[in-house]
Design an enzyme around this catalytic site. Structure first.
Site, PDB file in Angstrom:
ATOM      1  N   CYS A 171      -3.058   7.384  -4.854  1.00 20.24           N
ATOM      2  CA  CYS A 171      -2.845   5.937  -4.752  1.00 20.24           C
ATOM      3  C   CYS A 171      -1.421   5.569  -5.181  1.00 20.24           C
ATOM      4  CB  CYS A 171      -3.864   5.154  -5.568  1.00 20.24           C
ATOM      5  SG  CYS A 171      -3.772   3.371  -5.304  1.00 20.24           S
TER       6      CYS A 171
ATOM      7  N   CYS B 129       0.855  -1.186   0.000  1.00  9.26           N
ATOM      8  CA  CYS B 129       0.000   0.000   0.000  1.00  9.26           C
ATOM      9  C   CYS B 129       0.888   1.232   0.000  1.00  9.26           C
ATOM     10  CB  CYS B 129      -0.927  -0.004   1.210  1.00  9.26           C
ATOM     11  SG  CYS B 129      -2.056   1.407   1.265  1.00  9.26           S
TER      12      CYS B 129
END
Length: 335
Positions: free
Chosen positions: A252, A89
């Site tokens: 992101c 992530c």
């Protein structure tokens, strides 16, 4: 039984990061991937309790720090969020590093740098600190690549769409503007979310996505819609769907890595180029290609080593209880 978790809450360019600083479980394994699998077998209730309602929300994302498996590294991290226990992530890494350095949870072997073990592999960190504040974090990510091109899928309302699938720590279906999709700027977020759930299911039913070096990394988890930039100095803009109801408020990190790999494979991005990636709310990451790999996995396909730079802000401390007497101890979703 009532379990207590100490948490530090922050956001990375608008998307939440909840670092569990106390109460995380002991995990067994000779790698963070093995530890991740142990967590999923026995402790996924912790993720659900801390990430889902009523203690979390649809966009909630978090992490737990562990000692590194390899003593040459500084720290290891487990990622937890509404979409699962991810291999990697990017926004979570930027937020986790910011929290850990500012709060003194990590003592780097080399100031300004960290070697971080993620389930997807080793991630190298460079951060800029001014006084007590971390101003920016740059992560050099795992190898990223274009996995498939020109896949077709039927989307409700829109009709047939053509998508590319790329890997940047997770697998992303990238939907660029085309005949039946004019760009993310022309559709409300709730419509993108509704379509994304259907598209993800259909793509996983029609195609198979498995990492060439680790079969534990499999399945399409994210949908990346692209469109017009808000700031003319930006390179590109995206809205990433994850979980069941979430659009990433940050650009992101693994999604930016995936899109850079897509652009590189198509000859649109080369080492030295800055890739300024906008989120749905206009916050930005700066991406770059740190290395090219002509045959990274022995399959003849090119890959890149991307870097992503962004910032995060701590906004609070949280002591959270998960009590077995609570009928919603393990969280819930309303879809």
């Amino acid at each position: 039984m009532k379990k207590t978790f100490s948490c530090i809450d922050a956001h990375t360019c608008g998307n939440p990061v909840r670092l569990v600083s106390g109460g995380g479980p002991f995990l067994e394994g000779n790698s963070m991937m093995e530890r991740r699998l142990h967590f999923l077998r026995e402790y996924d209730w912790i993720r659900k309790g801390l990430m889902f309602e009523p203690r979390g929300h649809d966009m909630m994302s978090g992490s737990i720090l562990y000692p590194p498996v390899d003593p040459a590294n500084d720290v290891a991290v487990l990622y937890i969020e509404t979409s699962g226990c991810l291999p990697m992530c990017g926004h979570g890494t930027i937020g986790t590093v910011t929290i850990a350095i500012e709060e003194g949870l990590i003592t780097p072997k080399v100031p300004g740098k960290l070697r971080l073990e993620a389930p997807a592999g080793l991630v190298l960190i460079d951060y800029v600190q001014e006084g007590s504040k971390v101003k920016s974090v740059k992560l050099t990510n795992v190898k990223s690549f274009l996995a498939a091109e020109n896949l077709t899928v039927e989307c409700p309302d829109l009709g047939e769409l053509t998508v590319d699938v790329a890997y940047g720590g997770n697998f992303y279906a990238i939907i660029d503007p085309q005949k039946n999709f004019t760009g993310l700027q022309d559709y409300p977020a709730d419509q993108l979310i509704s379509w994304s759930r259907v598209l993800r299911n259909r793509l996983n039913e029609q195609y198979t996505f498995v990492h060439p070096e680790d079969a534990n990394i499999n399945g399409l988890s994210h949908i990346q819609w692209t469109g017009e930039v808000l700031d003319p100095t930006s390179t590109a803009r995206n809205a990433v769907f994850y979980g069941d109801k979430a659009i990433d408020r940050s650009p992101c990190g693994t999604g930016t890595s995936a899109r850079m790999a897509q652009w590189h494979a198509k000859g649109k991005l080369k080492p030295g180029d800055s890739f300024i990636h906008e989120s749905i709310i206009g916050s930005r990451f700066t991406g770059r290609i740190e290395a090219e790999h002509a045959n990274a996995f022995g399959d003849g396909k090119p890959a890149i080593t991307p870097s992503i730079e962004g910032w995060a802000i701590i906004y609070g401390y949280n002591t959270i209880f998960i009590d077995d007497n609570d009928p919603y101890a393990h969280g819930f979703q309303v879809i």
